[in-house]
Design a protein around this motif. Structure first.
Motif, PDB file in Angstrom:
ATOM      1  N   PRO A   1       0.786  -1.242   0.000  1.00  0.00           N
ATOM      2  CA  PRO A   1       0.000   0.000   0.000  1.00  0.00           C
ATOM      3  C   PRO A   1       0.815   1.288   0.000  1.00  0.00           C
ATOM      4  O   PRO A   1       2.030   1.307   0.201  1.00  0.00           O
ATOM      5  CB  PRO A   1      -0.782  -0.119   1.312  1.00  0.00           C
ATOM      6  CG  PRO A   1       0.189  -0.805   2.223  1.00  0.00           C
ATOM      7  CD  PRO A   1       0.920  -1.805   1.352  1.00  0.00           C
TER       8      PRO A   1
ATOM      9  N   TYR B   1      -5.272   6.219  -2.719  1.00  0.00           N
ATOM     10  CA  TYR B   1      -4.974   4.796  -2.893  1.00  0.00           C
ATOM     11  C   TYR B   1      -6.156   3.930  -2.474  1.00  0.00           C
ATOM     12  O   TYR B   1      -6.505   2.953  -3.152  1.00  0.00           O
ATOM     13  CB  TYR B   1      -3.731   4.424  -2.082  1.00  0.00           C
ATOM     14  CG  TYR B   1      -3.453   2.931  -2.059  1.00  0.00           C
ATOM     15  CD1 TYR B   1      -2.910   2.292  -3.165  1.00  0.00           C
ATOM     16  CD2 TYR B   1      -3.755   2.166  -0.933  1.00  0.00           C
ATOM     17  CE1 TYR B   1      -2.674   0.929  -3.150  1.00  0.00           C
ATOM     18  CE2 TYR B   1      -3.521   0.810  -0.908  1.00  0.00           C
ATOM     19  CZ  TYR B   1      -2.971   0.196  -2.019  1.00  0.00           C
ATOM     20  OH  TYR B   1      -2.742  -1.162  -2.004  1.00  0.00           O
TER      21      TYR B   1
ATOM     22  N   LEU C   1      -7.789   1.272  -5.071  1.00  0.00           N
ATOM     23  CA  LEU C   1      -7.560  -0.166  -4.915  1.00  0.00           C
ATOM     24  C   LEU C   1      -8.778  -1.040  -5.228  1.00  0.00           C
ATOM     25  O   LEU C   1      -8.642  -2.054  -5.928  1.00  0.00           O
ATOM     26  CB  LEU C   1      -7.038  -0.454  -3.504  1.00  0.00           C
ATOM     27  CG  LEU C   1      -6.660  -1.904  -3.210  1.00  0.00           C
ATOM     28  CD1 LEU C   1      -5.566  -2.390  -4.149  1.00  0.00           C
ATOM     29  CD2 LEU C   1      -6.210  -2.058  -1.753  1.00  0.00           C
TER      30      LEU C   1
ATOM     31  N   TYR D   1      -4.022  -8.107  -0.128  1.00  0.00           N
ATOM     32  CA  TYR D   1      -3.674  -6.690   0.030  1.00  0.00           C
ATOM     33  C   TYR D   1      -3.401  -6.371   1.490  1.00  0.00           C
ATOM     34  O   TYR D   1      -3.983  -6.951   2.411  1.00  0.00           O
ATOM     35  CB  TYR D   1      -4.778  -5.788  -0.539  1.00  0.00           C
ATOM     36  CG  TYR D   1      -6.091  -5.796   0.202  1.00  0.00           C
ATOM     37  CD1 TYR D   1      -6.349  -4.865   1.212  1.00  0.00           C
ATOM     38  CD2 TYR D   1      -7.095  -6.713  -0.107  1.00  0.00           C
ATOM     39  CE1 TYR D   1      -7.557  -4.857   1.887  1.00  0.00           C
ATOM     40  CE2 TYR D   1      -8.313  -6.712   0.561  1.00  0.00           C
ATOM     41  CZ  TYR D   1      -8.530  -5.777   1.556  1.00  0.00           C
ATOM     42  OH  TYR D   1      -9.738  -5.770   2.234  1.00  0.00           O
TER      43      TYR D   1
END
Length: 466
Positions: free
Chosen positions: A22, A36, A40, A58
């Protein structure tokens, strides 16, 4: 202690396992507003639909499970991973967290075939950790950089991590940036890559860095009728690069002339409520925020000074038929076209005010701008942008395109016998019986095994299907 959320997926085939690293630069209290975090889910949902044999993991301080389509839940794992939200702390914090990262990913036993890094400053260290200190010597590395901490972006920095940006980029086969403007700036500006690299390295950066333009979500150009004061939205973080000070000066100057507008912001640090023309708004969910934008906002403005990434806060409005007044000379000509009528001369407060007044004075003109925007925005859906303009995903998920060992090696024979013996074996048992670890790698062999039609790869192991 951070713990992995384990998702059992039975015997479903997963040819590839991708780890997504990340980049969080928003205070965790405003987690959902981070670029972000907004990006995502679109990546995961798009790739899950197109490539059902790719399993994704993730890392984030909070789950985005509610943003993912339920039918893809077995295809995605979430690992809780605390990332400092202050950009400079985040970018210099990595080495202290290497042991934690090793623990939560269990990377000495778990194979990861693809590292998808969204923080270039950490990518060199990530490559070192995963390829030198785990079993994963056959990984492919790709990345995406929404932001680069250049002096133009943040003049208050005495030192930046920009050199580490480039070191991470050079580890990858492709690293996306969200505009051609940003690519050219990073490579060709004399204060950036040119101060460190020769022509050969600059050419390498030219080939690795590719333009990955961002998308829009739900396009809705249904016209609205606006009554009362016209709402102008400035939805950016406060910073030198966003030119919050100029925006406030401009709106104060305009308010002395006319009182038919109000400026809103949805960011807590942008305190416009202290002005007669300003109000701070708060919408806890994306759905509430988008409804507010569609129903109430008449005009969007941004005042970026000399640096800007592709602004998702701007496309949040564009996709709902809200025009934006935005500076020229950055990435917005790519987004809106060179002939977009609401581009103003960068840092020119009078030209900025003039463009705002053009829209306030004439709803008809506003409608013409919106009508011209619609065909351009319609082509910018996330699915189209990600699949057609980003990485060559078909190549990335092609088993023949990975580095691998030769056929019939001792390790390949032993691995095949082991899988056949048990019929189904998880990664932990497989690593233990094969005696795998940081000094005994298996990535190249895993890539060779993937071509064996008698072996099925799953999310947590291997299965013999004879």
């Amino acid at each position: 202690m951070s713990k992995k959320k384990s998702v059992r997926v039975g015997n479903r085939e997963y040819q590839f396992r991708m780890l997504i690293y990340p980049n969080i630069t928003t205070d965790v209290k405003e987690f959902r507003k981070d670029s972000y975090v907004k990006l995502l889910p679109h990546i995961i949902n798009t790739l899950c639909k197109k490539y059902p044999t790719v399993h994704m993991t993730y890392l984030l301080p909070r789950s985005i499970e509610h943003e993912l389509k339920p039918k893809f839940k077995d295809q995605v794992d979430y690992i809780h991973y605390e990332v400092p939200s202050s950009p400079n702390k985040m970018r210099t914090n990595f080495l202290m967290d290497s042991e934690l990262l090793a623990e939560i990913t269990d990377y000495k036993k778990n194979p990861y075939d693809i590292l998808y890094s969204h923080l270039p400053e950490h990518t060199l260290q990530l490559s070192n950790l995963f390829q030198n200190n785990s079993i994963n010597d056959g990984m492919r590395l790709i990345g995406y950089m929404h932001w680069a901490e250049t002096k133009r972006a943040n003049k208050s920095l005495k030192r930046s991590m920009l050199l580490m940006n480039y070191a991470g980029v050079l580890e990858c086969e492709e690293f996306g940036v969200n505009s051609k403007w940003l690519k050219d700036y990073l490579i060709h500006d004399k204060k950036n890559a040119k101060q460190w690299f020769n022509d050969q390295r600059l050419e390498e950066l030219e080939n690795i860095i590719q333009v990955h333009q961002l998308g829009v979500e739900k396009i809705d150009f249904t016209p609205k009728r606006y009554r009362g004061k016209k709402i102008i939205l400035w939805n950016h973080r406060v910073g030198n690069y966003t030119n919050f000070t100029m925006m406030c000066k401009a709106m104060s100057k305009l308010y002395k002339k006319r009182k038919d507008f109000e400026v809103h912001t949805t960011y807590g640090d942008a305190n416009v409520s202290r002005y007669k023309w300003g109000r701070n708004m708060n919408y806890p969910t994306n759905e509430e925020y988008k409804k507010y934008v569609k129903d109430q906002v008449y005009l969007h403005i941004n005042t970026f000074k000399s640096y800007s990434a592709w602004s998702i806060s701007t496309t949040d409005c564009l996709e709902l038929g809200i025009p934006t007044v935005t500076p020229n000379g950055l990435c917005y000509e790519e987004m809106l076209g060179d002939d977009y009528p609401l581009l103003y001369k960068q840092n020119d407060i009078d030209d900025f005010i003039s463009k705002v007044e053009m829209v306030l004075d004439s709803p008809k003109f506003r409608g013409e701008v919106v009508k011209k925007l619609k065909p351009r925005i319609t082509k910018m859906t996330w699915n189209k942008q990600i699949l057609n303009g980003w990485v060559d995903w078909d190549n990335l998920f092609d088993a023949t395109q990975y580095p691998m060992c030769g056929e019939g090696t001792v390790k390949i024979k032993n691995a095949t016998k082991l899988i056949r013996k048990y019929g189904e074996i998880n990664f932990s048992q497989f690593a233990r019986e094969m005696k795998l670890g940081s000094l005994t790698k298996f990535g190249l062999q895993r890539n060779r095994l993937r071509l064996n039609p008698k072996i099925k790869f799953t999310a947590d192991g291997y299965e013999w299907i004879g």
